[in-house]
Design a protein around this motif. Structure first.
Motif, PDB file in Angstrom:
ATOM      1  N   VAL A 225       0.842  -1.187   0.000  1.00  7.94           N
ATOM      2  CA  VAL A 225       0.000   0.000   0.000  1.00  7.94           C
ATOM      3  C   VAL A 225       0.880   1.241   0.000  1.00  7.94           C
ATOM      4  O   VAL A 225       1.798   1.354   0.821  1.00  7.94           O
ATOM      5  CB  VAL A 225      -0.931   0.023   1.231  1.00  7.94           C
ATOM      6  N   LEU A 226       0.602   2.150  -0.927  1.00 14.14           N
ATOM      7  CA  LEU A 226       1.309   3.426  -0.996  1.00 14.14           C
ATOM      8  C   LEU A 226       0.358   4.527  -0.541  1.00 14.14           C
ATOM      9  O   LEU A 226      -0.719   4.702  -1.112  1.00 14.14           O
ATOM     10  CB  LEU A 226       1.774   3.698  -2.426  1.00 14.14           C
ATOM     11  N   VAL A 227       0.753   5.270   0.491  1.00 13.95           N
ATOM     12  CA  VAL A 227      -0.032   6.393   0.987  1.00 13.95           C
ATOM     13  C   VAL A 227       0.597   7.679   0.466  1.00 13.95           C
ATOM     14  O   VAL A 227       1.773   7.956   0.735  1.00 13.95           O
ATOM     15  CB  VAL A 227      -0.096   6.404   2.523  1.00 13.95           C
ATOM     16  N   ILE A 228      -0.171   8.456  -0.292  1.00 15.41           N
ATOM     17  CA  ILE A 228       0.346   9.665  -0.934  1.00 15.41           C
ATOM     18  C   ILE A 228       0.250  10.867  -0.011  1.00 15.41           C
ATOM     19  O   ILE A 228       1.244  11.543   0.276  1.00 15.41           O
ATOM     20  CB  ILE A 228      -0.419   9.953  -2.239  1.00 15.41           C
ATOM     21  N   GLU A 229      -0.933  11.174   0.443  1.00 14.10           N
ATOM     22  CA  GLU A 229      -1.158  12.249   1.405  1.00 14.10           C
ATOM     23  C   GLU A 229      -2.202  11.765   2.398  1.00 14.10           C
ATOM     24  O   GLU A 229      -3.168  11.104   2.003  1.00 14.10           O
ATOM     25  CB  GLU A 229      -1.697  13.519   0.724  1.00 14.10           C
ATOM     26  N   ALA A 230      -2.027  12.081   3.674  1.00 10.29           N
ATOM     27  CA  ALA A 230      -3.008  11.656   4.672  1.00 10.29           C
ATOM     28  C   ALA A 230      -2.831  12.471   5.941  1.00 10.29           C
ATOM     29  O   ALA A 230      -1.705  12.637   6.428  1.00 10.29           O
ATOM     30  CB  ALA A 230      -2.844  10.171   4.986  1.00 10.29           C
ATOM     31  N   GLY A 231      -3.929  12.970   6.458  1.00 10.38           N
ATOM     32  CA  GLY A 231      -3.908  13.595   7.762  1.00 10.38           C
ATOM     33  C   GLY A 231      -3.882  12.537   8.850  1.00 10.38           C
ATOM     34  O   GLY A 231      -3.999  11.332   8.587  1.00 10.38           O
ATOM     35  N   ALA A 267       3.664   9.901  10.303  1.00 11.04           N
ATOM     36  CA  ALA A 267       3.382   8.971  11.395  1.00 11.04           C
ATOM     37  C   ALA A 267       3.620   7.531  10.950  1.00 11.04           C
ATOM     38  O   ALA A 267       4.181   6.723  11.704  1.00 11.04           O
ATOM     39  CB  ALA A 267       1.941   9.149  11.872  1.00 11.04           C
ATOM     40  N   LEU A 268       3.207   7.204   9.717  1.00 12.99           N
ATOM     41  CA  LEU A 268       3.443   5.847   9.210  1.00 12.99           C
ATOM     42  C   LEU A 268       4.931   5.551   9.087  1.00 12.99           C
ATOM     43  O   LEU A 268       5.391   4.452   9.428  1.00 12.99           O
ATOM     44  CB  LEU A 268       2.766   5.677   7.843  1.00 12.99           C
ATOM     45  N   ILE A 269       5.688   6.523   8.601  1.00 11.98           N
ATOM     46  CA  ILE A 269       7.132   6.331   8.463  1.00 11.98           C
ATOM     47  C   ILE A 269       7.763   6.112   9.836  1.00 11.98           C
ATOM     48  O   ILE A 269       8.633   5.247  10.014  1.00 11.98           O
ATOM     49  CB  ILE A 269       7.756   7.541   7.731  1.00 11.98           C
ATOM     50  N   ALA A 270       7.303   6.880  10.834  1.00 12.01           N
ATOM     51  CA  ALA A 270       7.824   6.695  12.193  1.00 12.01           C
ATOM     52  C   ALA A 270       7.490   5.309  12.734  1.00 12.01           C
ATOM     53  O   ALA A 270       8.245   4.753  13.546  1.00 12.01           O
ATOM     54  CB  ALA A 270       7.248   7.774  13.111  1.00 12.01           C
ATOM     55  N   GLU A 271       6.363   4.732  12.264  1.00 10.89           N
ATOM     56  CA  GLU A 271       5.960   3.398  12.715  1.00 10.89           C
ATOM     57  C   GLU A 271       6.628   2.282  11.917  1.00 10.89           C
ATOM     58  O   GLU A 271       6.416   1.102  12.205  1.00 10.89           O
ATOM     59  CB  GLU A 271       4.434   3.262  12.600  1.00 10.89           C
ATOM     60  N   GLY A 272       7.404   2.630  10.892  1.00  8.40           N
ATOM     61  CA  GLY A 272       8.130   1.610  10.142  1.00  8.40           C
ATOM     62  C   GLY A 272       7.793   1.502   8.674  1.00  8.40           C
ATOM     63  O   GLY A 272       8.350   0.641   7.976  1.00  8.40           O
ATOM     64  N   ALA A 273       6.884   2.343   8.172  1.00 12.24           N
ATOM     65  CA  ALA A 273       6.603   2.318   6.737  1.00 12.24           C
ATOM     66  C   ALA A 273       7.844   2.762   5.964  1.00 12.24           C
ATOM     67  O   ALA A 273       8.667   3.524   6.468  1.00 12.24           O
ATOM     68  CB  ALA A 273       5.423   3.245   6.416  1.00 12.24           C
TER      69      ALA A 273
END
Length: 379
Positions: A225-231, A267-273
């Motif tokens: 899954v690729l997340v582009i923009e997300a609040g 936040a996702l990157i901080a969680e390991g994305a």
């Protein structure tokens, strides 16, 4: 060719109140198919509750006729978990759907996919990134899957189609409905050059609870899954976190620290994305998984006469009394209420396996579910 009587029985089961996907799958295994399951439910209506009993006893024939009329349309079918071309990647998720209504080319669901999701109110740079990544990933061999929502989802679908590649939209309404309404033209393009997919029967309108359920299918069909923009409160984060729980890869685009729609990605990157900036980074990571999926599909075709996909067991009557694991579970339960966590500790089974077994025993009338995620043997 699907037998029309069998198809009708599937439609009755899919519309039965109280019969969710997991319960339907386990019932198919325990009873040996849709026909014997529906017959058993007709005789044992107490397993369903008042509304479910009433529906099974006297289903609305007008509703069933509309369902059958929709399925008679061109490139429209019910893809069942017992069909050999049901997507094997969905079998690996904790709560797989029992069936999918598909408008378009159902074979595309077997292709290696990348889910692209993001904000409904994405800014111009986010929409541009969605188009850029969708085009590059589609041309690079991954089928773009999303939810046909406004913003990033719609941009990703359109970019894949504009590149001459198919795309899949998993929607939160019946397959004959379009939400949001502005996407009627996009829905027609997707159906003509890809596939619209829904867990819900024709006529079902959008509802807030449908979209988290829809998200698990988007994630489950995809290799990543690729997340582009997300609040921070974006539904895209649900899709990403479900994907992580399913063992899928999660990718996120970084953004400005001054952009609220970048906070979810950060936040996702901080969680390991995985932080990504180019499409080829994603293609490199997912290539081995795509090869593995291809091998699984080949193996599935080779064992076409060896059983079906339901619960990874052959269909046919299943006697839990002959299964050592079921006997071990009942011995561990005793006759006092026990929580799921306690049973995990005493049996050593995974939560997914244990939930499936308990549901099977509940359908058999051997176990009752209690409030607080507890279970008790029926004396």
């Amino acid at each position: 060719m699907i037998d029309s009587d069998d198809l009708r029985e599937w439609l009755i089961l899919l519309r039965t109140p109280g019969m969710n996907a997991r319960r339907l799958r386990e019932g198919l295994v325990s009873r040996g198919g849709a026909t014997p399951l529906l017959g058993w439910l007709t005789r044992h209506g107490d397993a369903l509750g008042a509304e479910g009993r009433a529906w099974v006893a006297a289903p609305d024939e007008a509703v069933l006729a509309r369902d059958l009329a929709w399925l008679a349309g061109d490139d429209q079918r019910l893809l069942r978990c017992t069909d050999e071309d049901f997507p094997p990647q969905l079998e690996a998720i904790p709560d797989p759907p029992a069936a999918l209504f598909v408008k378009g080319d159902a074979s595309l669901l077997l292709r290696p996919q990348i889910a692209i999701v993001g904000a409904r109110r994405a800014q111009a740079p986010g929409l541009a990134n969605a188009r850029r990544f969708a085009e590059a990933l589609a041309v690079g061999g991954l089928l773009v899957t999303s939810g046909m929502a406004d913003g990033v989802d719609g941009a990703a679908h359109e970019a894949a189609l504009d590149a001459g590649e198919p795309t899949i939209a998993v929607i939160g309404t019946g397959p004959d409905r379009v939400y949001p309404r502005k996407h009627h033209a996009l829905a027609r393009r997707i159906a003509a050059h890809g596939a619209l997919v829904s867990e819900y029967p024709p006529g079902v309108a959008s509802h807030a609870r449908h979209f988290p359920q829809r998200n698990r299918i988007i994630a489950g069909l995809s290799l990543g899954v690729l997340v582009i923009e997300a609040g921070l409160r974006s539904g895209s984060l649900i899709t990403a976190r479900v994907a992580g729980e399913q063992g899928r890869e999660v990718f996120a685009l970084p953004g400005s620290i001054h952009n609220a729609l970048a906070e979810g990605c950060h936040a996702l990157i901080a969680e390991g994305a995985r932080l990504v900036q180019r499409a080829d980074e994603i293609l490199g990571v997912l290539a081995p998984a795509a090869v593995e999926l291809g091998a699984e599909l080949r193996a599935r075709l080779e064992r076409s006469d060896a059983g079906t996909a339901v619960g990874r067991r052959k269909t046919g009557p299943f006697d839990w009394r002959q299964d050592e694991e079921y006997r071990r579970l009942l011995d561990a339960m005793g006759y006092d209420p026990a929580s799921l966590d306690a049973l995990i500790g005493t049996t050593g089974f995974t939560a997914g396996a244990l939930s499936s077994m308990l549901l099977m025993l509940e359908l058999e009338g051997e176990v009752a579910s209690l409030p607080g995620n507890r279970y008790q043997r029926v004396v």
